[in-house]
Write a protein that holds these residues in place. Structure first.
Motif, PDB file in Angstrom:
ATOM      1  N   ASN A 173       4.898   5.916  -4.736  1.00 53.60           N
ATOM      2  CA  ASN A 173       5.635   7.497  -4.072  1.00 53.60           C
ATOM      3  C   ASN A 173       5.434   8.599  -5.191  1.00 53.60           C
ATOM      4  OD1 ASN A 173       6.145   5.670  -1.100  1.00 53.60           O
ATOM      5  ND2 ASN A 173       7.664   5.663  -2.691  1.00 53.60           N
ATOM      6  N   ASN A 174       5.450   9.112  -3.652  1.00 56.96           N
ATOM      7  CA  ASN A 174       4.909  10.713  -4.270  1.00 56.96           C
ATOM      8  C   ASN A 174       6.206  11.482  -4.897  1.00 56.96           C
ATOM      9  OD1 ASN A 174       3.905  13.592  -5.806  1.00 56.96           O
ATOM     10  ND2 ASN A 174       3.302  14.228  -3.184  1.00 56.96           N
ATOM     11  N   HIS A 175       6.999  11.305  -5.639  1.00 57.90           N
ATOM     12  CA  HIS A 175       8.602  11.477  -5.408  1.00 57.90           C
ATOM     13  C   HIS A 175       8.885  12.691  -6.864  1.00 57.90           C
ATOM     14  CE1 HIS A 175       9.754   8.569  -2.216  1.00 57.90           C
ATOM     15  NE2 HIS A 175       9.609   9.632  -1.384  1.00 57.90           N
ATOM     16  N   ALA A 176       9.642  13.490  -7.150  1.00 62.36           N
ATOM     17  CA  ALA A 176       9.904  14.189  -8.199  1.00 62.36           C
ATOM     18  C   ALA A 176       9.852  12.635  -9.351  1.00 62.36           C
ATOM     19  CB  ALA A 176      10.320  15.223  -8.387  1.00 62.36           C
ATOM     20  N   GLU A 217      -4.287  -5.450 -10.792  1.00 59.40           N
ATOM     21  CA  GLU A 217      -5.159  -6.197  -9.786  1.00 59.40           C
ATOM     22  C   GLU A 217      -4.167  -7.471  -9.344  1.00 59.40           C
ATOM     23  OE1 GLU A 217      -9.319  -7.033 -11.011  1.00 59.40           O
ATOM     24  OE2 GLU A 217      -8.114  -8.258 -12.746  1.00 59.40           O
ATOM     25  N   LYS A 218      -3.243  -7.866 -10.288  1.00 62.03           N
ATOM     26  CA  LYS A 218      -2.641  -9.234 -10.347  1.00 62.03           C
ATOM     27  C   LYS A 218      -0.917  -9.032 -10.006  1.00 62.03           C
ATOM     28  CE  LYS A 218      -2.738 -10.671 -14.686  1.00 62.03           C
ATOM     29  NZ  LYS A 218      -3.886 -11.500 -15.373  1.00 62.03           N
ATOM     30  N   SER A 219      -0.508  -7.450  -9.919  1.00 61.79           N
ATOM     31  CA  SER A 219       0.732  -7.461  -9.691  1.00 61.79           C
ATOM     32  C   SER A 219       1.169  -6.420  -8.539  1.00 61.79           C
ATOM     33  CB  SER A 219       1.109  -6.278 -10.900  1.00 61.79           C
ATOM     34  OG  SER A 219       0.695  -7.663 -12.408  1.00 61.79           O
ATOM     35  N   THR A 220       1.998  -6.442  -8.018  1.00 59.63           N
ATOM     36  CA  THR A 220       2.943  -5.464  -7.483  1.00 59.63           C
ATOM     37  C   THR A 220       3.714  -5.119  -7.718  1.00 59.63           C
ATOM     38  OG1 THR A 220       5.045  -7.810  -7.327  1.00 59.63           O
ATOM     39  CG2 THR A 220       2.778  -8.489  -5.436  1.00 59.63           C
ATOM     40  N   THR A 221       4.680  -4.572  -6.842  1.00 60.89           N
ATOM     41  CA  THR A 221       5.343  -3.399  -7.166  1.00 60.89           C
ATOM     42  C   THR A 221       6.917  -3.800  -8.058  1.00 60.89           C
ATOM     43  OG1 THR A 221       4.871  -1.479  -5.421  1.00 60.89           O
ATOM     44  CG2 THR A 221       7.289  -1.458  -5.834  1.00 60.89           C
ATOM     45  N   PRO A 272       1.065  -1.430  -0.617  1.00 59.47           N
ATOM     46  CA  PRO A 272       2.324  -1.696   0.268  1.00 59.47           C
ATOM     47  C   PRO A 272       3.806  -0.927   0.303  1.00 59.47           C
ATOM     48  CG  PRO A 272       0.940  -3.458  -0.544  1.00 59.47           C
ATOM     49  CD  PRO A 272       0.476  -2.280  -0.978  1.00 59.47           C
ATOM     50  N   GLY A 273       4.959  -0.436   1.214  1.00 62.03           N
ATOM     51  CA  GLY A 273       6.224  -0.003   0.908  1.00 62.03           C
ATOM     52  C   GLY A 273       5.878   1.632   0.845  1.00 62.03           C
ATOM     53  N   SER A 274       4.591   2.611   0.578  1.00 60.25           N
ATOM     54  CA  SER A 274       5.289   3.834   0.422  1.00 60.25           C
ATOM     55  C   SER A 274       5.526   4.286   0.834  1.00 60.25           C
ATOM     56  CB  SER A 274       3.314   4.371  -0.228  1.00 60.25           C
ATOM     57  OG  SER A 274       3.823   5.520  -0.264  1.00 60.25           O
ATOM     58  N   VAL A 275       6.058   5.166   0.851  1.00 56.03           N
ATOM     59  CA  VAL A 275       6.822   6.007   2.319  1.00 56.03           C
ATOM     60  C   VAL A 275       6.859   7.775   2.121  1.00 56.03           C
ATOM     61  CG1 VAL A 275       8.941   4.657   2.961  1.00 56.03           C
ATOM     62  CG2 VAL A 275       8.832   6.326   0.851  1.00 56.03           C
ATOM     63  N   ALA A 276       5.917   7.856   0.611  1.00 51.33           N
ATOM     64  CA  ALA A 276       5.077   8.883   0.580  1.00 51.33           C
ATOM     65  C   ALA A 276       4.520   9.112  -0.342  1.00 51.33           C
ATOM     66  CB  ALA A 276       6.749  10.341  -0.353  1.00 51.33           C
ATOM     67  N   SER A 277       2.638   8.668   0.129  1.00 50.52           N
ATOM     68  CA  SER A 277       1.688   8.349  -0.574  1.00 50.52           C
ATOM     69  C   SER A 277       1.341   9.425  -1.481  1.00 50.52           C
ATOM     70  CB  SER A 277       0.658   7.437  -0.048  1.00 50.52           C
ATOM     71  OG  SER A 277      -0.872   7.239   0.531  1.00 50.52           O
ATOM     72  N   VAL A 278       0.563   8.698  -2.673  1.00 46.99           N
ATOM     73  CA  VAL A 278       0.226   9.683  -3.874  1.00 46.99           C
ATOM     74  C   VAL A 278      -1.281   9.610  -3.566  1.00 46.99           C
ATOM     75  CG1 VAL A 278       1.433   8.242  -5.677  1.00 46.99           C
ATOM     76  CG2 VAL A 278      -0.596   7.438  -4.726  1.00 46.99           C
ATOM     77  N   LYS A 279      -2.141   9.491  -2.011  1.00 45.09           N
ATOM     78  CA  LYS A 279      -3.433   9.446  -1.424  1.00 45.09           C
ATOM     79  C   LYS A 279      -3.952  10.535  -0.811  1.00 45.09           C
ATOM     80  CE  LYS A 279      -6.715   7.852   2.379  1.00 45.09           C
ATOM     81  NZ  LYS A 279      -6.996   6.838   3.266  1.00 45.09           N
ATOM     82  N   GLY A 280      -3.176  11.522  -1.534  1.00 43.01           N
ATOM     83  CA  GLY A 280      -3.700  12.988  -1.092  1.00 43.01           C
ATOM     84  C   GLY A 280      -3.934  13.289  -2.283  1.00 43.01           C
ATOM     85  N   PHE A 281      -3.844  13.302  -3.350  1.00 40.74           N
ATOM     86  CA  PHE A 281      -4.547  13.504  -4.801  1.00 40.74           C
ATOM     87  C   PHE A 281      -5.943  12.379  -5.171  1.00 40.74           C
ATOM     88  CE2 PHE A 281      -0.069  13.045  -6.076  1.00 40.74           C
ATOM     89  CZ  PHE A 281       0.201  14.283  -6.281  1.00 40.74           C
TER      90      PHE A 281
END
Length: 522
Positions: free
Chosen positions: A40-43, A163-167, A112-121
Motif C-alpha cells: 500500500n502507498n501509505h505514509a 517470487e515465492k512469498s506473499t504479503t 493481492p489485498g492492496s487498497v492503495a496501489s503503488v502502481k502509480g509510481f
C-alpha cells in the motif's frame, strides 16, 4: 506465536548485548498496513520501508541520490539506462541484480489485498530490459522526465525470495531479505518494528546500531512516552503539547514547513447513498454532491483560519490547493477560499436545496493529526448552513477499504506530496481511477475530469520544467474550479526528541532513523 517469542528473545539479546551499542527508539504516529513494501502507498508503510529497502533511485529532502542504481541517464525520449552497484547484496548474501528490479516492477503492478496501489509510481513503465546483472533499460510508454523521482518510491525486493512469498510472508519475517540501511529483527503488528544496522549497505553507514520503531497512535501518549524516556524521538507532535515540551528539561522540539495537506474528498458517485438523506432521513434520489453549487457551498462554509488557529493551534497553514506556497506547481493565481456562510446558503438554494439535507462524513480515528477534531468542526460549519452533518470515526484499517470503494459521502485524506511537486497528487488522488493505468488509486471520491487527466498526461511527458510547471498550475485551476477536492490546511512537520539529538526532515512527512543524529559536542 513461536516466531514472535523467538523474535522477542533475539531482540533482548541484540538490544542489550552491549552498553556501548547506539540504540534509537522512535515513537511514530502513522499506522502500518504491512511491512510488505509494495502492498500500500501509505505514509506509515513508506516510513518503515525506507529503513529496509531502496528504490532504483533514492532521494533526500532536496536532491536525487543513488538507490539500487548508482547512475542513470536518459538515452532517448522513451528509454532510461540504469547502472546498479556491483557490490550490493541482500541481507542473505545474495547479490542485488537487474533481475530483482524487473521482478519488483512486475510484482508491484498487482499485489493481492492492496487498497492503495503503488502502481502509480511505475504507471509509465512499459518494460524492463536486462542487459546484464548490473545494467538495465527502462522503457516508458511516453516520455517521462520525472521517472527517476517516481522510481525512488517503488521499493526493490529480492526475486529469489519474493517470487515465492506473499504479503503474510513479509509480515511474519520469512520474506524479509532486505537491501536497505537496516536489516529486519522483528515485527509485532500494531506495536513495533525492530531493526539492526545493515553492515553491507552500499549507502551511507547509518548512525544507529539498533532501532525500535514503536507505533503510538495517541498524540498525548507519544508525548508521555518521550517525557518518560521510553522513546527518544516522537513525530507528529500534538500542537497542544508543543509548549509543554519546549519547557521540559532534556527535550528539543523541531518544527519545519510541511508538504502534507489535509483534504476532503466529496463523493462523485451517481448512486444514492445512505450517508446522504433529506432532513427526515429519507434517501435522496440524486447525490447532491454532484451539483457544483453544493460543493461550492460546502467549501465556502469552512472557516479555514479557525481550523488552523483553534484546532491546529498554529501547527498548520491554510490551504487553497494541494501543494503549499513556494513549491513546484503551486498556482499563484488561485486565491485563498473565503469563509462566506451567507453565500453558501444562497448557493444551496440555487442548487435546489433551500432546506439543506443530511450528510454523514467519515474520518479515520488513528491516521491524521487532529483529524477527528477537524471533522467535528466541519460538521458544525456545514450544519450552520443547513447541511446537518454527523461524523463517524472508524479505525483506518476499516476506513481505507470503504473509502477506496467510494462508499462514503465525504472522505478525509492526508496527502503527503512526497515527490515535492504537483503531479504526485494528480496521479494518485485526482486522476480518474483506472487500475490498469495505475492512476487514481487514492481518489476516494472518484472525481473525474478530462482536463485534469489530459494535464497529467502532458505534464508527465514534458521535459521542460517551466512548461511542466505551467501545466500543473493549469490543473490546479481546473480542480479548484470544479471543487473536485476541498483542501483545508498544510501540516507543519513537528518532531520532538532528547536534547542531545537532532532531527532533520526528509521528503514529505516521513519519519526515519536516518534523519536523527547525535549532536556532536563542541
Amino acid at each position: 506465536m513461536k516466531n514472535l517469542l523467538a523474535a522477542l528473545v533475539m531482540t533482548t539479546s541484540l538490544f542489550s548485548a552491549s552498553a556501548m551499542a547506539e540504540e534509537l527508539r522512535i515513537g511514530f504516529a502513522d499506522p502500518l498496513s504491512s511491512i510488505d513494501p509494495q502492498l500500500n502507498n501509505h505514509a506509515g508503510d513508506h516510513s518503515v520501508a525506507q529503513h529496509f529497502w531502496s528504490g532504483l533511485t533514492g532521494k533526500d529532502a532536496i536532491n536525487m541520490q543513488p538507490g539500487v542504481a548508482k547512475t542513470w541517464r536518459n538515452i532517448d525520449p522513451l528509454t532510461w539506462e540504469f547502472t546498479l552497484f556491483d557490490n550490493a547484496v541482500w541481507s542473505d548474501g545474495q547479490p542485488v541484480t537487474a533481475a530483482d528490479v524487473a521482478f519488483s516492477y512486475d510484482r508491484a503492478r498487482d499485489v493481492p489485498g492492496s487498497v492503495a496501489s503503488v502502481k502509480g509510481f511505475i504507471r509509465t513503465v512499459d518494460k524492463v530490459e536486462i542487459k546484464d546483472d548490473h545494467h538495465l533499460l527502462v522503457k516508458t510508454t511516453v516520455p517521462d522526465p520525472l521517472l527517476p523521482v517516481s522510481l525512488s518510491s517503488l521499493y526493490i525486493v529480492s526475486k529469489h525470495v519474493g517470487e515465492k512469498s506473499t504479503t503474510e510472508d513479509y509480515n511474519s519475517g520469512k520474506a524479509m531479505v532486505t537491501n536497505g540501511a537496516y536489516s529486519y529483527v522483528g515485527y509485532t503488528p500494531g506495536d513495533r518494528v525492530l531493526m539492526k544496522r545493515n553492515e553491507t549497505y552500499t549507502g551511507d553507514k547509518p548512525e544507529w546500531d539498533t532501532v525500535t520503531y514503536r507505533y503510538i497512535a495517541n498524540p498525548a501518549a507519544r508525548t508521555a512516552a518521550l517525557l518518560a524516556k521510553d522513546v527518544d524521538v516522537i513525530d507528529k507532535v500534538s500542537v497542544a503539547d508543543i509548549s509543554k515540551l519546549e519547557k521540559s528539561e532534556g527535550v528539543k522540539v523541531y518544527a519545519y514547513p510541511g508538504l502534507r495537506a489535509l483534504i476532503m474528498q466529496p463523493s462523485f458517485s451517481a448512486q444514492p447513498s445512505k450517508y446522504l438523506t433529506d432532513k427526515a432521513g429519507n434517501p435522496l434520489k440524486e447525490n447532491p454532491l454532484l451539483n457544483q453549487k453544493v460543493r461550492e457551498a460546502l467549501t465556502l462554509a469552512i472557516n479555514r483560519e479557525a481550523l488552523v488557529s483553534r484546532i491546529m493551534q498554529g501547527g498548520a497553514t491554510v490551504a487553497n490547493q494541494w501543494m503549499p506556497e513556494g513549491t513546484f506547481g503551486y498556482d499563484t493565481d488561485t486565491k485563498d477560499i473565503p469563509f462566506d456562510a451567507k453565500k453558501a446558503k444562497e448557493l444551496l438554494t440555487e442548487a435546489g436545496y433551500p432546506d439543506g439535507f443530511k450528510m454523514t462524513i467519515h474520518a479515520p480515528s488513528d491516521r491524521y493529526l487532529q483529524g477527528p477534531e477537524t471533522a467535528q468542526a466541519l460538521a458544525q460549519f456545514w450544519t450552520r448552513i443547513g447541511v446537518e452533518t454527523q461524523v463517524e470515526v472508524v479505525p483506518f484499517s476499516v476506513y481505507s477499504g470503504s473509502a477506496n470503494k467510494n462508499e462514503y459521502a465525504m472522505t478525509m485524506i492526508g496527502w503527503g506530496n512526497g515527490t515535492g511537486e504537483g503531479t504526485y497528487a494528480m496521479t494518485s488522488i485526482l486522476a480518474t481511477p483506472n487500475k490498469e493505468k495505475g492512476v487514481g488509486a487514492s481518489n476516494w471520491g472518484h472525481y473525474s475530469s478530462a482536463d485534469l487527466d489530459k494535464a497529467l498526461a502532458e505534464a508527465t511527458s514534458e521535459f521542460d520544467n517551466a512548461k511542466r510547471e505551467e501545466i500543473i498550475r493549469g490543473a490546479v485551476k481546473t480542480v479548484m474550479g470544479d471543487v473536485g477536492i476541498m483542501p483545508l490546511f498544510h501540516y507543519k512537520n513537528i518532531w520532538a526528541s532528547r536534547d542531545d539529538l537532532k532531527v532533520v526532515p526528509w521528503n514529505s512527512d516521513r519519519t526515519v532513523a536516518m534523519q536523527v543524529s547525535k549532536i556532536k559536542a563542541d
